[in-house]
Design an enzyme around this catalytic site. Structure first.
Site, PDB file in Angstrom:
ATOM      1  N   MET A 223       0.831  -1.202   0.000  1.00  0.00           N
ATOM      2  CA  MET A 223       0.000   0.000   0.000  1.00  0.00           C
ATOM      3  C   MET A 223       0.868   1.256   0.000  1.00  0.00           C
ATOM      4  O   MET A 223       0.579   2.233  -0.695  1.00  0.00           O
ATOM      5  CB  MET A 223      -0.929   0.006   1.215  1.00  0.00           C
ATOM      6  CG  MET A 223      -1.913   1.170   1.219  1.00  0.00           C
ATOM      7  SD  MET A 223      -2.923   1.281   2.730  1.00  0.00           S
ATOM      8  CE  MET A 223      -4.013  -0.117   2.513  1.00  0.00           C
TER       9      MET A 223
ATOM     10  N   TRP B  67       2.352   1.690  -3.386  1.00  0.00           N
ATOM     11  CA  TRP B  67       1.305   2.136  -4.313  1.00  0.00           C
ATOM     12  C   TRP B  67       1.134   3.649  -4.266  1.00  0.00           C
ATOM     13  O   TRP B  67       0.918   4.295  -5.295  1.00  0.00           O
ATOM     14  CB  TRP B  67      -0.017   1.445  -3.969  1.00  0.00           C
ATOM     15  CG  TRP B  67      -1.196   2.062  -4.649  1.00  0.00           C
ATOM     16  CD1 TRP B  67      -1.530   1.980  -5.977  1.00  0.00           C
ATOM     17  CD2 TRP B  67      -2.199   2.892  -4.058  1.00  0.00           C
ATOM     18  NE1 TRP B  67      -2.681   2.695  -6.240  1.00  0.00           N
ATOM     19  CE2 TRP B  67      -3.106   3.260  -5.079  1.00  0.00           C
ATOM     20  CE3 TRP B  67      -2.423   3.345  -2.765  1.00  0.00           C
ATOM     21  CZ2 TRP B  67      -4.213   4.071  -4.832  1.00  0.00           C
ATOM     22  CZ3 TRP B  67      -3.523   4.147  -2.518  1.00  0.00           C
ATOM     23  CH2 TRP B  67      -4.394   4.498  -3.541  1.00  0.00           C
ATOM     24  N   HIS B  68       1.283   4.244  -3.081  1.00  0.00           N
ATOM     25  CA  HIS B  68       1.144   5.698  -2.982  1.00  0.00           C
ATOM     26  C   HIS B  68       2.287   6.417  -3.709  1.00  0.00           C
ATOM     27  O   HIS B  68       2.092   7.524  -4.215  1.00  0.00           O
ATOM     28  CB  HIS B  68       1.128   6.134  -1.515  1.00  0.00           C
ATOM     29  CG  HIS B  68      -0.211   5.982  -0.857  1.00  0.00           C
ATOM     30  ND1 HIS B  68      -0.534   4.910  -0.060  1.00  0.00           N
ATOM     31  CD2 HIS B  68      -1.322   6.760  -0.891  1.00  0.00           C
ATOM     32  CE1 HIS B  68      -1.779   5.048   0.375  1.00  0.00           C
ATOM     33  NE2 HIS B  68      -2.282   6.147  -0.123  1.00  0.00           N
ATOM     34  N   GLY B  69       3.445   5.789  -3.772  1.00  0.00           N
ATOM     35  CA  GLY B  69       4.561   6.410  -4.472  1.00  0.00           C
ATOM     36  C   GLY B  69       5.891   5.815  -4.052  1.00  0.00           C
ATOM     37  O   GLY B  69       6.015   5.269  -2.945  1.00  0.00           O
TER      38      GLY B  69
END
Length: 384
Positions: A315, A318-320
């Protein structure tokens, strides 16, 4: 010209105008999905624009629709390698988007690529699991592009969405269960985002000096947490409300997260649709597949811990691909693993029903949440 979703009054004005025909259709008991599909195309163009991003999203949709249709034909439950290959192929555009920022080309992608990728991967997983009998191209495109949730969710489920857009909704049901609830959600969202979030930003967040002091750090931690909640919950409520107006019960995304007594409860209240997606499609699948191996069955606790670390780190990534997003994911994974131990402890079980103890839980959990948000914000860069 492009405009950002739910970020200014002009977008809200356009949104209200385009919602009127949907409301009329709903009240007249005429299926909304045909109008809604063209409204979605219009709003996607308005949000993304007609230049490079539109070309990119076109290529993305061709790629993903081809993969979905092909996998529906070649799916074989006994060939896991084929399933994994198609999942990886479906994720390729998102992976390329994440790493493109570190190349000479700059970021290549479009608004909403993350959430659209989750939807397409979800379809492939559901095909493998045997949960999808038929793929209709227009309905699938509508699901992937559905404009109220385009850029930041909430993330709906394919079968639920398809059933809803094809259902006949009686007038009284539409008015009571869709229209009135949708308007209420919109009003709450507008208040959260344009009053509370704006007030916190203007009166507090913007005024915190960037002087490297501990006092500024603590201020920012609390302020950013509250600002992020009202801003994101405001967006989510407007997205949910718009979905209801168009005949789709978009899933809830926030449920009083700051009254959580522990971090496991927090993730059932914060960004609910995302945490459920990661829980269903990463954590649960990892745990179940791992426990099929007999040698791991006696080590369930360790399997759960590894699953939590993998899920939350994913996660974060996924944000960066920046250190603070990855650190945020690792932090949340550790917090969840420690929460399991804490909930299983004799001390907790002894005091769990004590009201004073519950208030203390909420207080401590709130601060664990706030420190996580501080990591997520990237503000700690100023102190490194």
């Amino acid at each position: 010209m492009t405009i950002s979703q739910y970020e200014d009054y002009f977008y809200i004005y356009i949104l209200l105008l385009i919602s009127v025909p949907a409301i009329i259709l709903g009240i007249k008991q005429i299926k909304i999905k045909y109008y809604a599909f063209f409204a979605t195309i219009f709003m996607v163009i308005l949000t993304i624009g007609m230049e490079n991003q539109m070309l990119t999203i076109g290529v993305f949709l061709l790629w993903e629709m081809a993969l979905i249709k092909l996998y529906k034909k070649v799916n074989d439950k006994n060939k896991k390698w084929r399933f994994r290959l198609f999942v990886l192929l479906s994720l390729l555009p998102l992976v390329f988007n994440k790493i493109s920022g570190f190349t000479a080309f700059g970021i290549i992608g479009f608004v909403g690529i993350s959430y659209m990728s989750f939807k397409t991967v979800q379809i492939i997983i559901d095909i493998y699991d045997g949960n999808i009998d038929e793929i209709k191209l227009t309905d699938t495109l509508y699901f992937v592009l559905f404009f109220p949730t385009l850029s930041s969710g909430p993330i709906d489920r394919y079968r639920k969405f398809i059933d809803e857009i094809n259902a006949e909704i009686p007038r009284d049901v539409y008015i009571n269960d869709y229209l009135l609830i949708g308007i209420k959600k919109m009003v709450v969202g507008l208040a959260y985002k344009f009053f509370f979030a704006s007030l916190i930003y203007i009166a507090w967040l913007k005024e915190i000096p960037n002087d490297g002091s501990i006092f500024s750090l603590v201020q920012y931690m609390y302020c950013y947490t509250l600002y992020l909640f009202f801003d994101f919950a405001g967006y989510s409520n407007m997205a949910i409300g718009t979905g209801y107006l168009f005949g789709v019960k978009v899933p809830e995304n926030f449920d009083k997260p700051f009254v959580s007594k522990d971090m496991k409860e927090f993730w059932t209240r914060w960004h609910i649709s995302l945490s459920r997606w990661f829980g269903d499609y990463i954590f649960s699948r990892f745990v179940l597949n791992t426990l099929k191996n007999k040698k791991y069955r006696k080590k369930k606790k360790n399997v759960y811990r590894v699953g939590q670390m993998i899920t939350m780190t994913t996660m974060g990534i996924w944000h960066g691909l920046t250190w603070y997003y990855i650190a945020y994911g690792v932090y949340q994974g550790i917090a969840l693993a420690l929460t399991d131990d804490y909930l299983a402890s004799k001390f907790h079980k002894k005091h769990a029903k004590n009201k004073h103890y519950q208030f203390l839980q909420i207080f401590v959990t709130f601060h664990i949440i706030c420190f996580g948000m501080l990591i997520f914000s990237g503000y700690l860069n100023n102190y490194i």
